[in-house]
Design a protein around this motif. Structure first.
Motif, PDB file in Angstrom:
ATOM      1  N   LEU A 219       4.417  11.157  -3.080  1.00  0.00           N
ATOM      2  CA  LEU A 219       5.077  12.154  -2.182  1.00  0.00           C
ATOM      3  C   LEU A 219       5.599  11.389  -0.907  1.00  0.00           C
ATOM      4  N   LEU A 220       6.806  11.755  -0.518  1.00  0.00           N
ATOM      5  CA  LEU A 220       7.392  11.411   0.860  1.00  0.00           C
ATOM      6  C   LEU A 220       6.124  11.654   1.635  1.00  0.00           C
ATOM      7  N   PRO A 221       5.364  10.840   2.798  1.00  0.00           N
ATOM      8  CA  PRO A 221       4.450  11.249   3.406  1.00  0.00           C
ATOM      9  C   PRO A 221       4.586  12.019   4.492  1.00  0.00           C
ATOM     10  N   PRO A 222       3.608  12.925   5.135  1.00  0.00           N
ATOM     11  CA  PRO A 222       3.781  13.655   6.466  1.00  0.00           C
ATOM     12  C   PRO A 222       4.008  12.755   7.643  1.00  0.00           C
ATOM     13  N   VAL A 223       4.158  13.124   8.953  1.00  0.00           N
ATOM     14  CA  VAL A 223       4.215  12.614  10.177  1.00  0.00           C
ATOM     15  C   VAL A 223       2.882  11.933  10.335  1.00  0.00           C
ATOM     16  N   ASN A 224       1.863  12.773  10.354  1.00  0.00           N
ATOM     17  CA  ASN A 224       0.403  12.403  10.591  1.00  0.00           C
ATOM     18  C   ASN A 224      -0.633  12.543   9.220  1.00  0.00           C
ATOM     19  N   VAL A 225      -1.406  11.777   9.103  1.00  0.00           N
ATOM     20  CA  VAL A 225      -2.220  11.740   7.973  1.00  0.00           C
ATOM     21  C   VAL A 225      -2.877  12.960   7.512  1.00  0.00           C
ATOM     22  N   ASP A 226      -3.340  13.563   8.784  1.00  0.00           N
ATOM     23  CA  ASP A 226      -4.008  15.136   8.435  1.00  0.00           C
ATOM     24  C   ASP A 226      -3.139  16.226   8.540  1.00  0.00           C
ATOM     25  N   ASP A 227      -1.758  16.046   8.424  1.00  0.00           N
ATOM     26  CA  ASP A 227      -0.874  17.278   8.398  1.00  0.00           C
ATOM     27  C   ASP A 227      -1.061  17.674   6.927  1.00  0.00           C
ATOM     28  N   PRO A 228      -0.930  19.319   6.907  1.00  0.00           N
ATOM     29  CA  PRO A 228      -1.143  19.763   5.516  1.00  0.00           C
ATOM     30  C   PRO A 228       0.026  19.415   4.632  1.00  0.00           C
ATOM     31  N   GLN A 229      -0.421  19.359   3.191  1.00  0.00           N
ATOM     32  CA  GLN A 229       0.565  18.915   2.058  1.00  0.00           C
ATOM     33  C   GLN A 229       1.881  20.190   2.215  1.00  0.00           C
ATOM     34  N   ALA A 230       2.882  19.414   2.538  1.00  0.00           N
ATOM     35  CA  ALA A 230       4.380  20.273   2.672  1.00  0.00           C
ATOM     36  C   ALA A 230       5.283  19.786   1.449  1.00  0.00           C
TER      37      ALA A 230
ATOM     38  N   GLU B 152       0.913  -1.052  -0.014  1.00  0.00           N
ATOM     39  CA  GLU B 152       0.132   0.151   0.114  1.00  0.00           C
ATOM     40  C   GLU B 152       0.938   1.158   0.142  1.00  0.00           C
ATOM     41  N   ILE B 153       0.438   2.419  -0.718  1.00  0.00           N
ATOM     42  CA  ILE B 153       1.238   3.413  -0.542  1.00  0.00           C
ATOM     43  C   ILE B 153       1.027   4.170   0.999  1.00  0.00           C
ATOM     44  N   PRO B 154       2.234   4.417   1.500  1.00  0.00           N
ATOM     45  CA  PRO B 154       2.157   4.785   2.724  1.00  0.00           C
ATOM     46  C   PRO B 154       1.788   6.359   2.783  1.00  0.00           C
ATOM     47  N   THR B 155       0.809   6.401   4.064  1.00  0.00           N
ATOM     48  CA  THR B 155       0.249   7.601   4.425  1.00  0.00           C
ATOM     49  C   THR B 155       1.059   8.657   5.476  1.00  0.00           C
ATOM     50  N   THR B 156       1.867   7.823   6.139  1.00  0.00           N
ATOM     51  CA  THR B 156       2.437   8.549   7.187  1.00  0.00           C
ATOM     52  C   THR B 156       4.113   8.120   7.051  1.00  0.00           C
ATOM     53  N   LEU B 157       5.089   8.879   7.693  1.00  0.00           N
ATOM     54  CA  LEU B 157       6.541   8.220   7.704  1.00  0.00           C
ATOM     55  C   LEU B 157       6.454   7.188   8.438  1.00  0.00           C
ATOM     56  N   ASP B 158       5.806   6.874   9.435  1.00  0.00           N
ATOM     57  CA  ASP B 158       5.588   5.309  10.016  1.00  0.00           C
ATOM     58  C   ASP B 158       5.286   4.273   9.091  1.00  0.00           C
ATOM     59  N   GLU B 159       4.466   4.529   8.424  1.00  0.00           N
ATOM     60  CA  GLU B 159       4.041   3.448   7.422  1.00  0.00           C
ATOM     61  C   GLU B 159       5.184   3.321   6.428  1.00  0.00           C
ATOM     62  N   LEU B 160       5.668   4.257   5.987  1.00  0.00           N
ATOM     63  CA  LEU B 160       7.025   4.207   5.024  1.00  0.00           C
ATOM     64  C   LEU B 160       8.036   3.360   5.479  1.00  0.00           C
ATOM     65  N   THR B 161       8.381   3.603   6.900  1.00  0.00           N
ATOM     66  CA  THR B 161       9.243   2.587   7.740  1.00  0.00           C
ATOM     67  C   THR B 161       8.719   1.339   7.705  1.00  0.00           C
ATOM     68  N   SER B 162       7.540   0.925   7.986  1.00  0.00           N
ATOM     69  CA  SER B 162       6.886  -0.710   8.060  1.00  0.00           C
ATOM     70  C   SER B 162       7.000  -1.116   6.609  1.00  0.00           C
ATOM     71  N   LEU B 163       6.726  -0.423   5.580  1.00  0.00           N
ATOM     72  CA  LEU B 163       6.905  -1.127   4.262  1.00  0.00           C
ATOM     73  C   LEU B 163       8.104  -1.276   3.839  1.00  0.00           C
ATOM     74  N   SER B 164       9.155  -0.179   4.384  1.00  0.00           N
ATOM     75  CA  SER B 164      10.516  -0.653   3.882  1.00  0.00           C
ATOM     76  C   SER B 164      11.050  -1.930   4.820  1.00  0.00           C
ATOM     77  N   GLU B 165      10.501  -1.886   6.108  1.00  0.00           N
ATOM     78  CA  GLU B 165      10.997  -3.055   6.656  1.00  0.00           C
ATOM     79  C   GLU B 165      10.318  -4.297   6.305  1.00  0.00           C
ATOM     80  N   LYS B 166       9.125  -4.469   5.582  1.00  0.00           N
ATOM     81  CA  LYS B 166       8.251  -5.577   5.024  1.00  0.00           C
ATOM     82  C   LYS B 166       9.007  -6.081   3.787  1.00  0.00           C
ATOM     83  N   ILE B 167       9.575  -5.005   3.186  1.00  0.00           N
ATOM     84  CA  ILE B 167      10.298  -5.520   1.845  1.00  0.00           C
ATOM     85  C   ILE B 167      11.556  -6.053   2.102  1.00  0.00           C
ATOM     86  N   ALA B 168      12.317  -5.480   3.121  1.00  0.00           N
ATOM     87  CA  ALA B 168      13.633  -5.939   3.478  1.00  0.00           C
ATOM     88  C   ALA B 168      13.452  -7.411   4.063  1.00  0.00           C
ATOM     89  N   ALA B 169      12.499  -7.471   4.957  1.00  0.00           N
ATOM     90  CA  ALA B 169      12.350  -8.943   5.582  1.00  0.00           C
ATOM     91  C   ALA B 169      11.945  -9.871   4.637  1.00  0.00           C
TER      92      ALA B 169
END
Length: 451
Positions: free
Chosen positions: A326-337, A179-196
């Motif tokens: 886009l590299l996701p935000p810290v929280n899902v509802d953070d403004p687009q930066a 899944e496309i990550p929606t937060t930085l934590d989800e990006l970390t989880s995706l990366s760890e899943k692929i590595a595993a």
């Protein structure tokens, strides 16, 4: 930073015994198809008999060819012959050329920090009223600010890019249920899943860029500072209102280090962690096409490099060979930066034909002409996003034109050249090579000019 680097650098600069730059030269001849030209859009620039304007910058190869095509009709209608020369050493050598009186008529400067240095040297010609009028009409105040030094307006923006895209293979994501990550934590989880899963390292990274080696790593840091610490801290960082070794910056380095310094995360399809330093940024994402890595962090302009020979073999689309989020935000509802970059055509010669060229380059006409040729975007408000060559670039234009987007220019490009184009780049190389975060940020802080 948008330095376009390739080892196809074939000629020396033709200036009074100065041979300091290796250049790829282009002229308007390649765009001459012999067809009829509607000169109405170009009447405002006047006509010139036998005038010549030289331009230099960091733009090379296919993008240089398209840049030349973008002013082909302008040349035919105005009589101005434009000679463009591109080099990966432009940023390092342009001040030397200017001081020696050997600068081109126009330099396409990719860093506001370098622009400020050239202005401080007294080498730049302030922009004409025609250029400033175009900027006031077609660009936001923030963009105009980047071309203004100590109250003097020197240059309009040209092209733009959005940093912080993460490129991926849509088919791999579909096949493996990612899944496309929606937060930085989800990006970390995706990366760890692929590595595993063990098929390959999740990320592929290249930091090599000639004398500018290291700049792709600065983009990572800037994206994390903006998302984790916010726009106000980002602004304080790039203006040195807070030191480079502030805890917020240390946090960003350590967060990025979980990817770039982690042998489980990099360097897919290329080698170990150290190969990031030797792998050219242009080729670093290509292992995605062969299933040898899954993720690559690079700007919107990287679309050009998926088809390095200029063909259309690899499709950039949500259902194509490659796409990006886009590299996701810290929280899902953070403004687009988003962070981004751009270029600024500065003038070293005071002449009507030079200002006519700069006025054209600052217009909505040029923006639409160039974007229609493919591969790039602009923040010009007169640009029709439908002219973009892909869905991703159309999306990028709309992000730049959206007044609700929090946009910040590439941080290293805003910093003094001694930092943004030197110690920060070199610091990234040392840091990826094993130097600690604290040592790195302390060394960069110590390099900040005192005045």
């Amino acid at each position: 930073m948008r330095s376009r680097v390739n080892r196809r650098l074939i000629a020396g600069i033709a200036a009074a015994g100065v041979g300091v730059l290796a250049l790829t030269a282009c002229t308007g001849d390649i765009a001459d198809d012999g067809g009829e030209v509607d000169c109405a859009p170009y009447e405002q620039y006047g006509t010139f008999d036998g005038a010549n304007v030289t331009i230099a910058g960091t733009i090379l190869d296919l993008e240089a060819d398209n840049l030349v095509k973008s002013w082909s009709d302008f040349e035919k209608c105005t009589g101005i012959k434009i000679n463009y020369q591109g080099t990966s050493e432009f940023e390092a050598q342009i001040a030397v050329l200017a001081e020696g009186g050997n600068a081109p008529d126009i330099g396409i400067v990719p860093q506001p920090g370098l622009l400020a240095r050239l202005a401080a040297g007294g080498w730049l010609i302030p922009a004409s009223k025609a250029v400033e009028d175009n900027v006031d009409e077609w660009w936001s105040e923030d963009w105009k600010k980047y071309g203004t030094i100590d109250g003097t307006f020197y240059a309009a923006p040209l092209m733009a890019s959005i940093k912080g895209y993460v490129w991926y293979s849509p088919s791999e994501f579909e096949d493996k249920g990612y899944e496309i990550p929606t937060t930085l934590d989800e990006l970390t989880s995706l990366s760890e899943k692929i590595a595993a899963e063990g098929d390959h390292k999740p990320w592929c990274v290249g930091l090599e860029s000639g004398e500018a080696t290291g700049w792709p790593g600065t983009d990572w840091i800037e994206d994390f500072v903006l998302r984790q610490a916010g726009a106000d801290v980002y602004d304080q960082w790039v203006t040195h209102e807070i030191p480079f070794n502030d805890p917020a910056i240390v946090k960003a380095f350590d967060s990025v280090g979980e990817y770039l310094k982690n042998p489980d995360m990099v360097n897919g399809g290329i080698g170990d962690v150290s190969t990031q330093i030797s792998e050219a940024f242009q080729t670093a994402g290509l292992p995605i096409l062969d299933g040898e890595c899954s993720l690559h962090h690079q700007a919107s302009f990287y679309e050009t490099f998926w088809n390095p020979n200029g063909d259309e073999g690899n499709v950039v689309a949500p259902d194509g060979d490659v796409f990006a989020f886009l590299l996701p935000p810290v929280n899902v509802d953070d403004p687009q930066a988003v962070t981004g970059g751009g270029e600024f055509p500065v003038a070293f010669r005071d002449a009507e034909e030079v200002e006519a060229v700069r006025a054209y380059l600052s217009s909505d006409t040029w923006a639409n002409n160039r974007v229609s040729l493919g591969g790039v975007i602009s923040a010009n408000k007169g640009l029709d996003s439908d002219n973009a060559s892909s869905e991703l670039l159309k999306q990028s234009i709309e992000i730049l034109q959206d007044p609700d987007t929090t946009f910040r220019f590439d941080g290293s490009d805003l910093m003094p050249g001694a930092v943004g184009a030197d110690s920060f780049w070199k610091g990234i190389v040392a840091w990826v090579g094993g130097q600690s975060t604290q040592q790195t940020v302390d060394a960069i802080e110590a390099s900040w000019p005192t005045s």
